[in-house]
Structures are given as C-alpha cells and as structure tokens.
Design a protein around this motif. Structure first.
Motif, mmCIF file in Angstrom:
data_model
loop_
_atom_site.group_PDB
_atom_site.id
_atom_site.type_symbol
_atom_site.label_atom_id
_atom_site.label_comp_id
_atom_site.label_asym_id
_atom_site.label_seq_id
_atom_site.Cartn_x
_atom_site.Cartn_y
_atom_site.Cartn_z
ATOM 1 N N ARG A 1 0.812 -1.220 0.000
ATOM 2 C CA ARG A 1 0.000 0.000 0.000
ATOM 3 C C ARG A 1 0.846 1.271 0.000
ATOM 4 O O ARG A 1 0.594 2.193 -0.791
ATOM 5 C CB ARG A 1 -0.929 -0.026 1.220
ATOM 6 C CG ARG A 1 -1.980 1.089 1.273
ATOM 7 C CD ARG A 1 -1.558 2.291 2.063
ATOM 8 N NE ARG A 1 -1.094 2.042 3.390
ATOM 9 C CZ ARG A 1 -1.847 1.774 4.453
ATOM 10 N NH1 ARG A 1 -3.153 1.657 4.340
ATOM 11 N NH2 ARG A 1 -1.283 1.612 5.634
ATOM 12 N N ASP A 2 1.841 1.344 0.861
ATOM 13 C CA ASP A 2 2.606 2.581 0.953
ATOM 14 C C ASP A 2 3.406 2.841 -0.316
ATOM 15 O O ASP A 2 3.557 3.999 -0.746
ATOM 16 C CB ASP A 2 3.526 2.538 2.181
ATOM 17 C CG ASP A 2 2.736 2.518 3.482
ATOM 18 O OD1 ASP A 2 1.540 2.879 3.458
ATOM 19 O OD2 ASP A 2 3.307 2.131 4.520
ATOM 20 N N ASP A 3 3.909 1.766 -0.938
ATOM 21 C CA ASP A 3 4.613 1.944 -2.212
ATOM 22 C C ASP A 3 3.651 2.432 -3.299
ATOM 23 O O ASP A 3 3.996 3.299 -4.108
ATOM 24 C CB ASP A 3 5.249 0.619 -2.649
ATOM 25 C CG ASP A 3 6.443 0.219 -1.782
ATOM 26 O OD1 ASP A 3 7.038 1.114 -1.147
ATOM 27 O OD2 ASP A 3 6.765 -0.984 -1.757
ATOM 28 N N HIS B 1 0.928 4.136 -2.802
ATOM 29 C CA HIS B 1 0.589 5.522 -2.458
ATOM 30 C C HIS B 1 1.667 6.477 -3.005
ATOM 31 O O HIS B 1 1.347 7.515 -3.615
ATOM 32 C CB HIS B 1 0.479 5.645 -0.943
ATOM 33 C CG HIS B 1 -0.294 6.828 -0.485
ATOM 34 N ND1 HIS B 1 -0.569 7.089 0.842
ATOM 35 C CD2 HIS B 1 -0.857 7.861 -1.170
ATOM 36 C CE1 HIS B 1 -1.259 8.187 0.948
ATOM 37 N NE2 HIS B 1 -1.453 8.681 -0.258
ATOM 38 N N ARG B 2 2.939 6.118 -2.806
ATOM 39 C CA ARG B 2 4.025 6.961 -3.313
ATOM 40 C C ARG B 2 4.048 6.975 -4.837
ATOM 41 O O ARG B 2 4.318 8.022 -5.458
ATOM 42 C CB ARG B 2 5.361 6.462 -2.750
ATOM 43 C CG ARG B 2 5.586 6.816 -1.290
ATOM 44 C CD ARG B 2 6.993 6.473 -0.844
ATOM 45 N NE ARG B 2 7.181 5.038 -0.704
ATOM 46 C CZ ARG B 2 6.982 4.361 0.434
ATOM 47 N NH1 ARG B 2 6.603 5.002 1.532
ATOM 48 N NH2 ARG B 2 7.186 3.059 0.487
ATOM 49 N N VAL C 1 -5.416 7.388 2.821
ATOM 50 C CA VAL C 1 -5.482 6.216 3.690
ATOM 51 C C VAL C 1 -6.510 6.466 4.772
ATOM 52 O O VAL C 1 -6.315 7.310 5.658
ATOM 53 C CB VAL C 1 -4.108 5.909 4.319
ATOM 54 C CG1 VAL C 1 -4.228 4.746 5.308
ATOM 55 C CG2 VAL C 1 -3.090 5.589 3.235
#
Length: 378
Positions: free
Chosen positions: A304-306, A308-309, A320
């Motif tokens: 998810r964080d990758d 998002h970036r 989020v």
C-alpha cells in the motif's frame, strides 16, 4: 529550448466541490438572513427537507440533527442504551462507531470484518453476543453496504436492536431496500465529502419506530417536544439542523441522482480495469451494483505505501482511511478484549488505499488515475 508543464495533481478532496453551487449558496445565505421569520435552526426548510428524505426513502420518519455522529448518539440515547450494556460494532471504521457507544456509558464490542467487502462479519458478530448485548451497529464502508439481510435476521433472532450506520451510503439500495431503512434506526451524514454533502455539518436519523422518532426529536433540542418552548421532558442535547443547509440541500437534491450515477460510472470503470490486478497484490472492491454506494473507492494493496508513493509521483492524490483498527486506537483500546485479534481489520488497516471518485472528475482525469494504478510495478 522547450519546457514542459507538470501535470496538475488530481486531489482526493477537491477544493472546488461546491464551485458550481456558489451562487446558490450565496443566495441561500441571503434568503435565510433576510427572512422576516429570522429562524436559523429547525424552521420550515428543515421540516421540508425531512419530509423530502422521508418520502424518498419510504421511511416512517426522518429527524434532522447536527451531524451523523450525534445522530448515532441520539439513537443510542433514545433506545435507553447505557452503562452495563454492550453494543457490537465493526473493528474497522470511523471513530464514532466506538465513541458514541462510550459516550452513553456502554461498551463497544469489536467484531472482525469480511476480508474483501470490509464490512462487519455477521458470524463474527454473533459469536460476541452475551446477555449484556443490547444492539448491533454495523456500518456501510467505502462503496459496499453491510450484509443487512443477515444482520437483520441476527438481531431479530437474539432480540437485539439494529442500528444502521449508513452515514456514507445515501442513495444505495440493497435487495430493493434503501440504505438507512434496514435497522430500527439508521443515519446519514451531510459533511461535505459525503455523497450528499453540504458546506457544513449535518445529519439525520431515519426510523419507522414512532416512539423512537418522538424521543429523538426531543433529545436533539434539549429535551423539548416542539410544542412548548422551555418545557424540557428529557435531558437532551443541542443537535439542531441549520436552515441554510436545509435550504441548500433542498435546492441541490434534484441533481443527486446524476451525481450518484457519475460516481457509479467511475467506480465501475476502476473495477473493470483493476480486477485483473488481484493476482499482483492489488484487490479492488467486489463488482456489481446491488448494495453499492461509491462514497469512497478503496483498493486493498499488499504494498500500500509503495502504491501511495507511486500515485503521488504520477500526480494522483490517494488517501489512507483508518490506519489503525478501532480496538488498537488509544482512545478505545481499554475497552477491547485483552489479547484480542482482528486479523481482517488489521489487514485492512495495512492495505487500504482510496482513490478519487467524486462526480466532477473528467473522463481524462479518471483515465489518468486508472493508468497510474495499472503502471504500478509489482
């Protein structure tokens, strides 16, 4: 030498949400401010707005109040839920699911969620029922309604009240029945980013229980019954509806169906393109139209964080929601079962990422968002 202009970021919360309604809003403020009646809360516009929604829903009554959160509080108070009682709520969702229960002195009991739809799992809820349980309070999440037929049957079987947190789901229909009408009472919220949001706070209670409606109506206005001012029958709250918002929503209501249809169109486009990504660790919501509200479009992404970036690098603003399950939140952890584990809620908190889905996205912007997700390296 030539220069290129970077693409403008597509925001998750659009700053121009009410740009097309600017003149309407200014006219409405002037209309209310100069009305000889000088009635700024709970006036005839609020009554007309309540009746419009009641007719739309085929409900017994609609009671407008200060917010979706206080709508839940009013319902809990009107049902007599108090200290020593338990209310089963989803382990994943917005803070009012827990803090309204605590606010009346009762205890929220957290049920795990379905791993794909992200709404309360009826089997998990049933396993938590005790002699102290007084109500189930499922919530519709993102773009999917809770399994209200099963939850309605569960509440009936165990003699529990069913409170439907339908704050995000106005306009959704499941099995031919509108969101907000499945429970003993339901709620909607009109905070600006909701499907029928306005330029301020506001909410409603929806119920076909005449006694519950009568009590909620008194509780929202300091316990007065509306016929005798300064005669207080109950210890109530100040949760009154604003006449400016009522007039604004009355005049915007005819466009609601088209705005909901545009949201559905965008969500369908996303799901059609993203469904093949499930094998690459990105899972869209389930396809289909029954029981869908399209308030927020949310992916489950293993990285998810990758992702998002990656979206940010492609000028798409993701969001989020709920990075912690409710029983892990500092405010509510003391009420959670010691050593409790909610694996699906915990996974959702790690993986959820929401995409823009508001109705005035252009087709080109929708394609940009779609392409940005599809080009994420997996």
């Amino acid at each position: 030498m030539t220069t290129t202009t970077a693409a403008a970021t597509i925001p998750f919360f659009p700053p121009d949400l009410f740009e097309d309604d600017r003149d309407l809003l200014l006219d409405t403020v002037r209309e209310i401010a100069t009305d000889p009646a000088q009635r700024f809360i709970l006036g005839e516009r609020t009554a007309r707005f309540e009746e419009l929604l009641r007719t739309d829903l085929g409900a017994g009554d609609v009671i407008a109040c200060g917010s979706g959160t206080t709508a839940l509080t009013l319902i809990l108070r009107a049902m007599g839920i108090t200290a020593g009682d338990e209310v089963i709520v989803p382990a994943f969702g917005c803070a009012p699911l827990a803090n309204t229960v605590l606010g009346v002195g009762a205890t929220p009991v957290f049920a795990d969620i379905d791993p794909h739809t992200l709404v309360m799992d009826p089997d998990a809820a049933e396993a938590l029922i005790t002699p102290r349980t007084k109500a189930l309070m499922p919530a519709h999440m993102f773009s999917v309604m809770a399994d209200m037929p099963r939850l309605r049957a569960l509440a009936t079987r165990h003699g529990l009240r069913l409170i439907e947190d339908s704050a995000v789901a106005q306009g959704a229909v499941l099995d031919g029945r509108p969101a907000g009408t499945w429970g003993d009472a339901g709620v909607f919220s009109f905070v600006q980013v909701k499907s029928f949001g306005g330029p301020g706070e506001g909410g409603v209670v929806v119920t076909s229980d005449p006694e519950l409606a009568r009590t909620v109506r008194m509780l929202r206005n300091h316990g007065q019954d509306g016929t005798h001012r300064f005669r207080h029958h109950l210890v109530g709250l100040n949760s009154r509806f604003d006449e400016i918002l009522a007039a604004f929503q009355l005049r915007r209501h005819p466009g609601l169906a088209a705005r909901l249809a545009r949201r559905a169109e965008i969500a369908t486009h996303y799901t059609r393109h993203f469904t093949p990504l499930a094998t690459r660790g990105i899972l869209p919501p389930p396809p289909g139209t029954d029981g869908r509200c399209y308030y927020v479009y949310t992916l489950l992404a293993e990285r998810r964080d990758d992702l998002h970036r990656h979206l940010a690098a492609h000028h798409v603003d993701g969001h989020v929601y709920y990075p912690q399950p409710l029983p892990h939140q500092p405010a509510f952890a003391h009420t959670a079962a010691p050593g409790g584990h909610w694996p699906n809620a915990e996974r959702a908190a790690r993986q959820c990422l929401s995409l823009p889905v508001y109705p005035h996205l252009t087709d080109a912007e929708v394609e940009r968002i779609t392409t940005a997700v599809l080009t994420f390296p997996t």
